[in-house]
Design an enzyme around this catalytic site. Structure first.
Site, PDB file in Angstrom:
ATOM      1  N   ASP A  17     -55.354 -12.384  15.666  1.00 28.64           N
ATOM      2  CA  ASP A  17     -54.732 -11.053  15.758  1.00 28.64           C
ATOM      3  C   ASP A  17     -55.594  -9.973  15.108  1.00 28.64           C
ATOM      4  O   ASP A  17     -55.075  -8.996  14.567  1.00 28.64           O
ATOM      5  CB  ASP A  17     -53.321 -11.049  15.116  1.00 28.64           C
ATOM      6  CG  ASP A  17     -52.450 -12.148  15.665  1.00 28.64           C
ATOM      7  OD1 ASP A  17     -52.487 -12.363  16.890  1.00 28.64           O
ATOM      8  OD2 ASP A  17     -51.739 -12.809  14.878  1.00 28.64           O
ATOM      9  N   LYS A  20     -59.248  -8.530  18.757  1.00 27.12           N
ATOM     10  CA  LYS A  20     -60.388  -8.949  19.595  1.00 27.12           C
ATOM     11  C   LYS A  20     -60.279  -8.354  20.999  1.00 27.12           C
ATOM     12  O   LYS A  20     -61.274  -7.957  21.588  1.00 27.12           O
ATOM     13  CB  LYS A  20     -60.429 -10.483  19.706  1.00 27.12           C
ATOM     14  CG  LYS A  20     -60.723 -11.176  18.392  1.00 27.12           C
ATOM     15  CD  LYS A  20     -60.747 -12.683  18.548  1.00 27.12           C
ATOM     16  CE  LYS A  20     -59.377 -13.289  18.801  1.00 27.12           C
ATOM     17  NZ  LYS A  20     -58.415 -13.149  17.691  1.00 27.12           N
ATOM     18  N   GLY A  21     -59.025  -8.310  21.524  1.00 26.69           N
ATOM     19  CA  GLY A  21     -58.808  -7.816  22.885  1.00 26.69           C
ATOM     20  C   GLY A  21     -59.361  -6.409  23.038  1.00 26.69           C
ATOM     21  O   GLY A  21     -60.032  -6.095  24.020  1.00 26.69           O
ATOM     22  N   LYS A  22     -59.113  -5.571  22.048  1.00 29.77           N
ATOM     23  CA  LYS A  22     -59.586  -4.182  22.120  1.00 29.77           C
ATOM     24  C   LYS A  22     -61.110  -4.129  22.113  1.00 29.77           C
ATOM     25  O   LYS A  22     -61.733  -3.401  22.898  1.00 29.77           O
ATOM     26  CB  LYS A  22     -59.003  -3.398  20.936  1.00 29.77           C
ATOM     27  CG  LYS A  22     -59.830  -2.218  20.482  1.00 29.77           C
ATOM     28  CD  LYS A  22     -59.194  -0.878  20.767  1.00 29.77           C
ATOM     29  CE  LYS A  22     -60.179   0.253  20.581  1.00 29.77           C
ATOM     30  NZ  LYS A  22     -59.768   1.260  19.653  1.00 29.77           N
ATOM     31  N   ASN A  42     -51.277 -19.516  23.905  1.00 32.38           N
ATOM     32  CA  ASN A  42     -50.898 -19.177  22.525  1.00 32.38           C
ATOM     33  C   ASN A  42     -51.487 -17.830  22.115  1.00 32.38           C
ATOM     34  O   ASN A  42     -50.993 -17.164  21.220  1.00 32.38           O
ATOM     35  CB  ASN A  42     -51.330 -20.286  21.537  1.00 32.38           C
ATOM     36  CG  ASN A  42     -52.783 -20.716  21.695  1.00 32.38           C
ATOM     37  OD1 ASN A  42     -53.441 -20.360  22.654  1.00 32.38           O
ATOM     38  ND2 ASN A  42     -53.267 -21.501  20.755  1.00 32.38           N
ATOM     39  N   GLY A  44     -52.599 -13.847  22.463  1.00 33.36           N
ATOM     40  CA  GLY A  44     -51.986 -12.655  23.030  1.00 33.36           C
ATOM     41  C   GLY A  44     -52.884 -11.477  22.732  1.00 33.36           C
ATOM     42  O   GLY A  44     -52.994 -11.056  21.588  1.00 33.36           O
ATOM     43  N   HIS A  45     -53.608 -11.015  23.741  1.00 30.29           N
ATOM     44  CA  HIS A  45     -54.530  -9.899  23.536  1.00 30.29           C
ATOM     45  C   HIS A  45     -53.899  -8.619  24.067  1.00 30.29           C
ATOM     46  O   HIS A  45     -53.586  -8.524  25.243  1.00 30.29           O
ATOM     47  CB  HIS A  45     -55.857 -10.169  24.247  1.00 30.29           C
ATOM     48  CG  HIS A  45     -56.648 -11.284  23.613  1.00 30.29           C
ATOM     49  ND1 HIS A  45     -57.702 -11.887  24.212  1.00 30.29           N
ATOM     50  CD2 HIS A  45     -56.520 -11.882  22.417  1.00 30.29           C
ATOM     51  CE1 HIS A  45     -58.199 -12.818  23.411  1.00 30.29           C
ATOM     52  NE2 HIS A  45     -57.487 -12.834  22.319  1.00 30.29           N
ATOM     53  N   GLN A 226     -57.502 -16.704  18.829  1.00 30.30           N
ATOM     54  CA  GLN A 226     -57.158 -17.054  17.437  1.00 30.30           C
ATOM     55  C   GLN A 226     -58.302 -16.631  16.489  1.00 30.30           C
ATOM     56  O   GLN A 226     -59.024 -15.714  16.823  1.00 30.30           O
ATOM     57  CB  GLN A 226     -56.820 -18.539  17.302  1.00 30.30           C
ATOM     58  CG  GLN A 226     -55.521 -18.958  17.990  1.00 30.30           C
ATOM     59  CD  GLN A 226     -55.687 -19.259  19.458  1.00 30.30           C
ATOM     60  OE1 GLN A 226     -56.616 -19.951  19.851  1.00 30.30           O
ATOM     61  NE2 GLN A 226     -54.805 -18.763  20.285  1.00 30.30           N
ATOM     62  N   THR A 302     -47.504 -12.822  21.255  1.00 30.87           N
ATOM     63  CA  THR A 302     -47.005 -13.931  22.076  1.00 30.87           C
ATOM     64  C   THR A 302     -45.566 -14.277  21.735  1.00 30.87           C
ATOM     65  O   THR A 302     -44.746 -14.508  22.607  1.00 30.87           O
ATOM     66  CB  THR A 302     -47.906 -15.171  21.872  1.00 30.87           C
ATOM     67  OG1 THR A 302     -49.225 -14.818  22.267  1.00 30.87           O
ATOM     68  CG2 THR A 302     -47.446 -16.356  22.699  1.00 30.87           C
ATOM     69  N   THR A 303     -45.247 -14.310  20.441  1.00 33.21           N
ATOM     70  CA  THR A 303     -43.919 -14.791  20.040  1.00 33.21           C
ATOM     71  C   THR A 303     -43.036 -13.689  19.457  1.00 33.21           C
ATOM     72  O   THR A 303     -41.852 -13.911  19.239  1.00 33.21           O
ATOM     73  CB  THR A 303     -44.064 -15.893  18.968  1.00 33.21           C
ATOM     74  OG1 THR A 303     -44.796 -15.342  17.871  1.00 33.21           O
ATOM     75  CG2 THR A 303     -44.793 -17.108  19.506  1.00 33.21           C
ATOM     76  N   PRO A 306     -42.800 -11.698  13.045  1.00 33.12           N
ATOM     77  CA  PRO A 306     -43.468 -10.776  12.116  1.00 33.12           C
ATOM     78  C   PRO A 306     -44.679 -11.454  11.487  1.00 33.12           C
ATOM     79  O   PRO A 306     -44.630 -12.634  11.165  1.00 33.12           O
ATOM     80  CB  PRO A 306     -42.403 -10.495  11.048  1.00 33.12           C
ATOM     81  CG  PRO A 306     -41.347 -11.516  11.226  1.00 33.12           C
ATOM     82  CD  PRO A 306     -41.458 -12.076  12.613  1.00 33.12           C
ATOM     83  N   LEU A 334     -58.620   0.393  10.937  1.00 30.26           N
ATOM     84  CA  LEU A 334     -58.914   1.128   9.707  1.00 30.26           C
ATOM     85  C   LEU A 334     -57.865   2.227   9.493  1.00 30.26           C
ATOM     86  O   LEU A 334     -57.430   2.512   8.376  1.00 30.26           O
ATOM     87  CB  LEU A 334     -60.316   1.759   9.783  1.00 30.26           C
ATOM     88  CG  LEU A 334     -60.777   2.457   8.515  1.00 30.26           C
ATOM     89  CD1 LEU A 334     -61.140   1.433   7.434  1.00 30.26           C
ATOM     90  CD2 LEU A 334     -61.952   3.379   8.759  1.00 30.26           C
ATOM     91  N   SER A 416     -62.767   0.396  14.638  1.00 29.75           N
ATOM     92  CA  SER A 416     -61.711   0.848  15.535  1.00 29.75           C
ATOM     93  C   SER A 416     -60.684   1.626  14.713  1.00 29.75           C
ATOM     94  O   SER A 416     -60.264   1.182  13.651  1.00 29.75           O
ATOM     95  CB  SER A 416     -61.075  -0.374  16.215  1.00 29.75           C
ATOM     96  OG  SER A 416     -59.909   0.024  16.892  1.00 29.75           O
TER      97      SER A 416
HETATM   98  P1  IMP Z   1     -50.521 -23.342  18.239  1.00 30.54           P
HETATM   99  O1  IMP Z   1     -51.856 -22.784  18.576  1.00 30.54           O
HETATM  100  O2  IMP Z   1     -49.422 -22.809  19.097  1.00 30.54           O
HETATM  101  O3  IMP Z   1     -50.548 -24.837  18.159  1.00 30.54           O
HETATM  102  O4  IMP Z   1     -50.162 -22.846  16.736  1.00 30.54           O
HETATM  103  C1  IMP Z   1     -50.879 -23.294  15.599  1.00 30.54           C
HETATM  104  C2  IMP Z   1     -51.022 -22.177  14.569  1.00 30.54           C
HETATM  105  O5  IMP Z   1     -51.886 -21.163  15.103  1.00 30.54           O
HETATM  106  C3  IMP Z   1     -49.720 -21.462  14.218  1.00 30.54           C
HETATM  107  O6  IMP Z   1     -49.772 -21.062  12.856  1.00 30.54           O
HETATM  108  C4  IMP Z   1     -49.745 -20.224  15.110  1.00 30.54           C
HETATM  109  O7  IMP Z   1     -48.963 -19.180  14.559  1.00 30.54           O
HETATM  110  C5  IMP Z   1     -51.217 -19.902  15.071  1.00 30.54           C
HETATM  111  N1  IMP Z   1     -51.656 -19.160  16.266  1.00 30.54           N
HETATM  112  C6  IMP Z   1     -51.845 -19.665  17.509  1.00 30.54           C
HETATM  113  N2  IMP Z   1     -52.272 -18.690  18.338  1.00 30.54           N
HETATM  114  C7  IMP Z   1     -52.366 -17.569  17.599  1.00 30.54           C
HETATM  115  C8  IMP Z   1     -52.802 -16.235  17.893  1.00 30.54           C
HETATM  116  O8  IMP Z   1     -53.209 -15.885  19.001  1.00 30.54           O
HETATM  117  N3  IMP Z   1     -52.771 -15.363  16.847  1.00 30.54           N
HETATM  118  C9  IMP Z   1     -52.384 -15.719  15.594  1.00 30.54           C
HETATM  119  N4  IMP Z   1     -51.972 -16.940  15.276  1.00 30.54           N
HETATM  120  C10 IMP Z   1     -51.973 -17.865  16.271  1.00 30.54           C
END
Ligand code: IMP
Length: 428
Positions: A17, A20-22, A42, A44-45, A226, A302-303, A306, A334, A416
């Site tokens: 988070d 990177k997407g930007k 998993n 989310g950009h 990630q 993605t989820t 918070p 920044l 950025s």
């Molecule tokens: P998984 O990748 O769904 O197996 O999750 C494993 C760990 O990586 C968990 O702590 C997730 O919250 C974290 N995680 C997975 N994808 C992301 C992402 O894109 N951003 C931040 N944390 C992530």
């Protein structure tokens, strides 16, 4: 053979988070190919183009630039249903992606049973990881266990049926043990397999395609998902994802030689965030955490969970610089600190025995016992969102960036200062 083009890897240098997407979106302006090398839905950009917001999970952010070829490498675990939903969503918003997306024949298919198992295992686990529930861990387990189903397996229906049967019966056995019904699994499998022809139509030999492009002098961006601290080998194990998020994973996850990589850019947020379980050594006080979460809109793309907020952790980013071989960094968000009277940087960890250490420990559990050693710097208390040149940034903001650069041991190449594509300061 020496490649003549350029190949830049974009990696998250914290817990994901980082924005990177930007940065990929900005850099995609000057490249021909953008490829993902690990992870799956998993990620989310979030990318802002004009007044439009795009949240991409599997399709590389480069898709928002006309004409760029976007590839998903062998290191990716592909959720086919979600991928085509995203694909159709992008098309519905008027973006022409015909012929622009390729998926490696060697990529693993993330099946509906992986998702069921991910949620069931997490629910039953004594030590929770806080996964995204997208099936990532079980899909990579099948890959390492040599039970996985790859895009190339779709070429032969009989073989495919046998491989799925073997993998699925094992998962169903496990679900049974956990007392979880395999609800809607047949329907979800049918939906997945119905997309086989569509997927085969865009399947590609990604490694050779990228290598050939480099030999022709083209420019390639390899987009990580990630972050370094979530890397399966180098992160805060076991609170990690199941793939190699770091720069080494970019070569194995696309099928090019590591010597083809010309640049590795680490993305760091001006502070630190973490979502899911596991230690966050430079965590802010509850009040500051809530304040920064609000200012920075720190909720998972993605989820929706918070994100926990912490001060900039230079122990982690120095480690990220070493593990990834960073040739530069981009500092994002920044502007989130524009109203802060002072900002802090963790420069070392004080261990329970009182000793200070400046390198990131392998013993993840010790991270909950350390006390960060902070350096406090005055804030700049001025808006930065309209700044486009380094020299126009407030003096204290420049001092903060200088210190980040010095402690991370990699030059700051971009800053950025907002969500819009134009809100970026290129340096050098
Ligand atoms: P998984 O990748 O769904 O197996 O999750 C494993 C760990 O990586 C968990 O702590 C997730 O919250 C974290 N995680 C997975 N994808 C992301 C992402 O894109 N951003 C931040 N944390 C992530």
């Amino acid at each position: 053979m020496t490649a003549r083009g350029s190949c830049t890897v974009i990696v998250g240098a914290q817990w994901g988070d980082e924005g990177k997407g930007k940065i990929v979106d900005v850099l995609a302006e000057n490249v021909d190919i953008v490829a993902r090398y690990q992870g799956g839905a998993n990620a989310g950009h979030t990318v802002h183009v004009g007044d439009d917001e795009f949240v991409l999970h599997q399709i590389p952010s480069g898709i928002l630039h006309p004409g760029r070829r976007c590839l998903l490498g062998n290191g990716v675990v592909l959720d086919v249903r979600q991928f085509f939903q995203e694909y159709d969503g992008v098309v519905a918003r008027g973006i022409d992606i015909d012929g622009r997306i390729g998926v490696s024949y060697r990529a693993q298919l993330l099946m509906p049973y992986h998702q069921l198992l991910d949620k069931a295992v997490e629910h039953a686990a004594a030590t929770k990881i806080g996964t995204t529930g997208r099936g990532i861990g079980p899909a990579y387990e099948d890959k390492a266990g040599r039970r996985g189903v790859r895009v190339a397996d779709l070429l032969n229906q009989d073989r495919l049926a046998k491989r799925i049967e073997a993998a699925r019966s094992r998962v169903e056995g496990k679900l049974d043990e956990l007392g979880v019904p395999a609800a809607r699994l047949d329907e979800a499998m049918d939906e997945t397999l119905a997309l086989s022809d569509r997927l085969l139509a865009i399947a590609s030999d990604v490694g050779p395609e990228i290598s050939a492009a480099l030999e022709e002098g083209k420019h390639v961006l390899l987009e990580g998902a990630q972050g370094t601290a979530l890397d399966l080998d180098h992160g805060t194990y076991p609170f990690v994802t199941s793939s190699n998020t770091t720069a080494g994973g970019a070569a194995t996850g696309t099928g090019i030689g590591p010597t083809s990589i010309t640049d590795v850019i680490g993305i760091v947020k001006a502070y630190t965030t973490r979502v899911g379980e596991g230690p966050l050594p430079s965590a802010m006080t509850q009040e500051m955490d809530e304040h920064v979460r609000k200012l920075g809109g720190e909720f998972g793309a993605t989820t929706g969970r918070p994100r926990r907020c912490g001060w900039f952790d230079a122990v982690l980013t120095r480690y990220a610089s070493q593990v990834n071989g960073l040739t530069g960094i981009a500092v994002t968000k920044l502007d989130v600190f524009d109203t802060m009277p002072e900002v802090k940087i963790a420069t070392a960890y004080r261990m329970p025995d009182g000793k200070e250490r400046r390198f990131f420990p392998a013993d993840t559990w010790s991270l909950s016992e350390i006390e960060p050693v902070y350096e406090t710097m005055p804030g700049w208390e001025a808006p930065t969102g309209d700044v486009r040149k380094l020299e126009d940034l407030p003096k204290n903001a420049r001092a903060y960036l200088d210190r980040i650069e010095e402690l991370t041991n990699a030059p700051v190449r971009w800053v950025s200062v907002g969500t819009k594509r134009s809100q970026i300061i290129p340096i050098g």
